[in-house]
Design a protein around this motif. Structure first.
Motif, PDB file in Angstrom:
ATOM      1  N   PHE A 155       0.860  -1.184   0.000  1.00 31.71           N
ATOM      2  CA  PHE A 155       0.000   0.000   0.000  1.00 31.71           C
ATOM      3  C   PHE A 155       0.900   1.239   0.000  1.00 31.71           C
ATOM      4  O   PHE A 155       1.726   1.421   0.897  1.00 31.71           O
ATOM      5  N   HIS A 156       0.743   2.087  -1.001  1.00 34.87           N
ATOM      6  CA  HIS A 156       1.638   3.236  -1.164  1.00 34.87           C
ATOM      7  C   HIS A 156       0.977   4.270  -2.065  1.00 34.87           C
ATOM      8  O   HIS A 156      -0.110   4.035  -2.607  1.00 34.87           O
ATOM      9  N   GLY A 157       1.628   5.401  -2.244  1.00 32.24           N
ATOM     10  CA  GLY A 157       1.129   6.426  -3.140  1.00 32.24           C
ATOM     11  C   GLY A 157       1.454   6.102  -4.595  1.00 32.24           C
ATOM     12  O   GLY A 157       1.986   5.027  -4.911  1.00 32.24           O
ATOM     13  N   ILE A 158       1.139   7.043  -5.476  1.00 29.04           N
ATOM     14  CA  ILE A 158       1.372   6.855  -6.912  1.00 29.04           C
ATOM     15  C   ILE A 158       2.834   7.168  -7.228  1.00 29.04           C
ATOM     16  O   ILE A 158       3.362   8.194  -6.802  1.00 29.04           O
ATOM     17  N   TYR A 159       3.473   6.308  -7.985  1.00 29.20           N
ATOM     18  CA  TYR A 159       4.887   6.479  -8.325  1.00 29.20           C
ATOM     19  C   TYR A 159       5.061   7.377  -9.546  1.00 29.20           C
ATOM     20  O   TYR A 159       4.297   7.291 -10.511  1.00 29.20           O
ATOM     21  N   ASN A 160       6.104   8.194  -9.490  1.00 28.81           N
ATOM     22  CA  ASN A 160       6.461   9.063 -10.612  1.00 28.81           C
ATOM     23  C   ASN A 160       7.497   8.324 -11.472  1.00 28.81           C
ATOM     24  O   ASN A 160       8.706   8.550 -11.351  1.00 28.81           O
ATOM     25  N   TYR A 161       7.026   7.445 -12.323  1.00 30.12           N
ATOM     26  CA  TYR A 161       7.927   6.566 -13.076  1.00 30.12           C
ATOM     27  C   TYR A 161       8.918   7.303 -13.972  1.00 30.12           C
ATOM     28  O   TYR A 161      10.087   6.902 -14.034  1.00 30.12           O
ATOM     29  N   PRO A 162       8.527   8.355 -14.696  1.00 34.29           N
ATOM     30  CA  PRO A 162       9.541   9.042 -15.515  1.00 34.29           C
ATOM     31  C   PRO A 162      10.728   9.530 -14.698  1.00 34.29           C
ATOM     32  O   PRO A 162      11.878   9.420 -15.135  1.00 34.29           O
ATOM     33  N   ALA A 163      10.467  10.048 -13.501  1.00 34.34           N
ATOM     34  CA  ALA A 163      11.562  10.521 -12.653  1.00 34.34           C
ATOM     35  C   ALA A 163      12.467   9.366 -12.243  1.00 34.34           C
ATOM     36  O   ALA A 163      13.701   9.491 -12.245  1.00 34.34           O
ATOM     37  N   ARG A 179      11.398   8.682 -24.122  1.00 30.73           N
ATOM     38  CA  ARG A 179      11.181   8.885 -25.552  1.00 30.73           C
ATOM     39  C   ARG A 179       9.738   9.232 -25.902  1.00 30.73           C
ATOM     40  O   ARG A 179       9.477   9.916 -26.892  1.00 30.73           O
ATOM     41  N   ASP A 180       8.788   8.739 -25.093  1.00 31.89           N
ATOM     42  CA  ASP A 180       7.381   8.977 -25.442  1.00 31.89           C
ATOM     43  C   ASP A 180       6.518   8.765 -24.206  1.00 31.89           C
ATOM     44  O   ASP A 180       6.874   7.991 -23.310  1.00 31.89           O
ATOM     45  N   LYS A 181       5.402   9.482 -24.166  1.00 30.38           N
ATOM     46  CA  LYS A 181       4.382   9.287 -23.137  1.00 30.38           C
ATOM     47  C   LYS A 181       3.021   9.358 -23.817  1.00 30.38           C
ATOM     48  O   LYS A 181       2.775  10.240 -24.632  1.00 30.38           O
ATOM     49  N   LYS A 182       2.147   8.445 -23.464  1.00 33.30           N
ATOM     50  CA  LYS A 182       0.772   8.478 -23.949  1.00 33.30           C
ATOM     51  C   LYS A 182      -0.147   8.416 -22.733  1.00 33.30           C
ATOM     52  O   LYS A 182       0.085   7.628 -21.809  1.00 33.30           O
ATOM     53  N   ARG A 183      -1.186   9.239 -22.747  1.00 27.12           N
ATOM     54  CA  ARG A 183      -2.088   9.355 -21.605  1.00 27.12           C
ATOM     55  C   ARG A 183      -3.470   8.840 -21.956  1.00 27.12           C
ATOM     56  O   ARG A 183      -3.924   8.983 -23.094  1.00 27.12           O
ATOM     57  N   PHE A 184      -4.150   8.283 -20.951  1.00 25.90           N
ATOM     58  CA  PHE A 184      -5.462   7.670 -21.147  1.00 25.90           C
ATOM     59  C   PHE A 184      -6.411   8.157 -20.053  1.00 25.90           C
ATOM     60  O   PHE A 184      -6.034   8.264 -18.890  1.00 25.90           O
ATOM     61  N   SER A 185      -7.637   8.448 -20.458  1.00 31.31           N
ATOM     62  CA  SER A 185      -8.550   9.189 -19.600  1.00 31.31           C
ATOM     63  C   SER A 185      -9.731   8.357 -19.117  1.00 31.31           C
ATOM     64  O   SER A 185     -10.150   7.399 -19.757  1.00 31.31           O
ATOM     65  N   LEU A 186     -10.263   8.792 -17.993  1.00 28.13           N
ATOM     66  CA  LEU A 186     -11.538   8.342 -17.478  1.00 28.13           C
ATOM     67  C   LEU A 186     -12.298   9.596 -17.064  1.00 28.13           C
ATOM     68  O   LEU A 186     -11.759  10.435 -16.338  1.00 28.13           O
ATOM     69  N   LEU A 187     -13.511   9.748 -17.573  1.00 29.81           N
ATOM     70  CA  LEU A 187     -14.310  10.950 -17.297  1.00 29.81           C
ATOM     71  C   LEU A 187     -13.545  12.219 -17.681  1.00 29.81           C
ATOM     72  O   LEU A 187     -13.577  13.226 -16.969  1.00 29.81           O
ATOM     73  N   ASN A 188     -12.828  12.133 -18.789  1.00 26.97           N
ATOM     74  CA  ASN A 188     -12.055  13.257 -19.332  1.00 26.97           C
ATOM     75  C   ASN A 188     -10.916  13.708 -18.425  1.00 26.97           C
ATOM     76  O   ASN A 188     -10.425  14.836 -18.552  1.00 26.97           O
ATOM     77  N   ILE A 189     -10.498  12.841 -17.520  1.00 30.62           N
ATOM     78  CA  ILE A 189      -9.343  13.118 -16.664  1.00 30.62           C
ATOM     79  C   ILE A 189      -8.293  12.059 -16.937  1.00 30.62           C
ATOM     80  O   ILE A 189      -8.593  10.861 -16.927  1.00 30.62           O
ATOM     81  N   HIS A 190      -7.051  12.489 -17.189  1.00 32.13           N
ATOM     82  CA  HIS A 190      -5.974  11.535 -17.436  1.00 32.13           C
ATOM     83  C   HIS A 190      -5.698  10.725 -16.164  1.00 32.13           C
ATOM     84  O   HIS A 190      -5.275  11.281 -15.147  1.00 32.13           O
ATOM     85  N   CYS A 191      -5.925   9.424 -16.238  1.00 33.93           N
ATOM     86  CA  CYS A 191      -5.737   8.548 -15.083  1.00 33.93           C
ATOM     87  C   CYS A 191      -4.608   7.546 -15.269  1.00 33.93           C
ATOM     88  O   CYS A 191      -4.109   6.987 -14.287  1.00 33.93           O
ATOM     89  N   TYR A 192      -4.222   7.289 -16.517  1.00 30.76           N
ATOM     90  CA  TYR A 192      -3.175   6.310 -16.808  1.00 30.76           C
ATOM     91  C   TYR A 192      -2.200   6.902 -17.819  1.00 30.76           C
ATOM     92  O   TYR A 192      -2.553   7.793 -18.586  1.00 30.76           O
ATOM     93  N   TRP A 193      -0.986   6.372 -17.803  1.00 29.65           N
ATOM     94  CA  TRP A 193      -0.047   6.725 -18.861  1.00 29.65           C
ATOM     95  C   TRP A 193       0.846   5.544 -19.206  1.00 29.65           C
ATOM     96  O   TRP A 193       1.056   4.644 -18.400  1.00 29.65           O
ATOM     97  N   SER A 194       1.306   5.545 -20.431  1.00 24.68           N
ATOM     98  CA  SER A 194       2.299   4.578 -20.894  1.00 24.68           C
ATOM     99  C   SER A 194       3.561   5.360 -21.220  1.00 24.68           C
ATOM    100  O   SER A 194       3.522   6.350 -21.956  1.00 24.68           O
ATOM    101  N   ILE A 195       4.669   4.926 -20.663  1.00 27.15           N
ATOM    102  CA  ILE A 195       5.942   5.634 -20.788  1.00 27.15           C
ATOM    103  C   ILE A 195       6.929   4.743 -21.531  1.00 27.15           C
ATOM    104  O   ILE A 195       7.107   3.568 -21.181  1.00 27.15           O
ATOM    105  N   LEU A 196       7.552   5.286 -22.554  1.00 29.35           N
ATOM    106  CA  LEU A 196       8.584   4.580 -23.297  1.00 29.35           C
ATOM    107  C   LEU A 196       9.924   5.241 -23.008  1.00 29.35           C
ATOM    108  O   LEU A 196      10.112   6.432 -23.282  1.00 29.35           O
ATOM    109  N   ALA A 197      10.837   4.477 -22.452  1.00 30.63           N
ATOM    110  CA  ALA A 197      12.173   4.980 -22.141  1.00 30.63           C
ATOM    111  C   ALA A 197      13.210   4.136 -22.858  1.00 30.63           C
ATOM    112  O   ALA A 197      12.965   2.965 -23.186  1.00 30.63           O
ATOM    113  N   GLU A 198      14.357   4.740 -23.120  1.00 28.91           N
ATOM    114  CA  GLU A 198      15.427   4.030 -23.810  1.00 28.91           C
ATOM    115  C   GLU A 198      16.673   3.944 -22.937  1.00 28.91           C
ATOM    116  O   GLU A 198      17.087   4.946 -22.333  1.00 28.91           O
ATOM    117  N   LYS A 199      17.226   2.776 -22.892  1.00 27.57           N
ATOM    118  CA  LYS A 199      18.466   2.554 -22.158  1.00 27.57           C
ATOM    119  C   LYS A 199      19.640   3.089 -22.975  1.00 27.57           C
ATOM    120  O   LYS A 199      19.708   2.899 -24.177  1.00 27.57           O
TER     121      LYS A 199
END
Length: 217
Positions: free
Chosen positions: A177-185, A195-215
């Protein structure tokens, strides 16, 4: 190995749909397209979930390996594969992701709604391990609840929405049980480039994101 998803696993897809509509499914497959995945790429999926991301990668011609400590979730994925894509081959591994030691082996490592099962110290340990499994210039994909931003009301909604899920999985699967993680950081702190971020909404509020990072090479 204890299967913490023995109860939740059989209804995981249903709960996901009720809770998010298609947002979680779309988030999990957002970065898996021909621009990021080529035939023959080695793709590792950490935590199978409903498995749509694994199917998408395999459809693109990737050599896909799915690792999950829950036999219930792996069994659900095998049923999905047999029902919807029996022509595809996906390697399934029933084990702890930390026991996968094919270092610098994969072209892409995917951790969708997986890192949030751990408390922060363990999450960072697992994230470092996932990075070590990627080749130089490998891509790392993380799909999850979005780090709260925007006006105070939007931030409050995002936090409340997350804690509904966090409480449920804490009660029924003993996830941390914890808070929301700031994955890009966290990814940038480990030397990866976003490299990329895509956001996904519920009730017109961004609730999820997909983050693409490169090693880095």
């Amino acid at each position: 190995m204890q299967d913490k998803y023995r109860i939740v696993g059989p209804v995981y897809d249903f709960l996901s749909s009720v809770y998010s509509g298609r947002s979680i499914q779309d988030c999990k497959t957002a970065m898996l397209h021909a621009g990021n995945v080529s035939p023959g790429d080695r793709v590792l999926i950490a935590g199978v979930g409903h498995g749509r991301d694994a199917l998408r990668a395999a459809e693109l011609g990737a050599d896909v390996t799915v690792v999950d400590v829950s036999e219930t979730m792996l069994s659900k994925f095998r049923d999905l594969l047999a029902d919807e894509a029996p022509h595809l081959e996906v390697h399934t591994v029933h084990d702890d992701i930390m026991k996968v030691i094919e270092y610098e082996h994969y072209d892409m490592v995917v951790a969708n709604f997986f890192l949030n099962v751990f408390d922060r110290p363990r999450m960072l340990e697992v994230l470092r391990h996932l990075v070590s499994l990627g080749k130089p210039r490998a891509q790392l994909v993380v799909g999850d609840f979005i780090y709260p931003s925007g006006n105070p009301l939007a931030r409050l909604f995002k936090k409340g929405y997350w804690y509904i899920a966090a409480c449920f999985f804490w009660l029924f699967t003993d996830n941390a049980f914890h808070g929301i993680y700031n994955y890009p950081a966290y990814l940038e702190s480990l030397g990866l480039e976003i490299r990329d971020k895509k956001r996904f909404s519920l009730l017109n509020i961004h609730c999820y994101w997909s983050i693409l990072a490169e090693k880095r090479g």
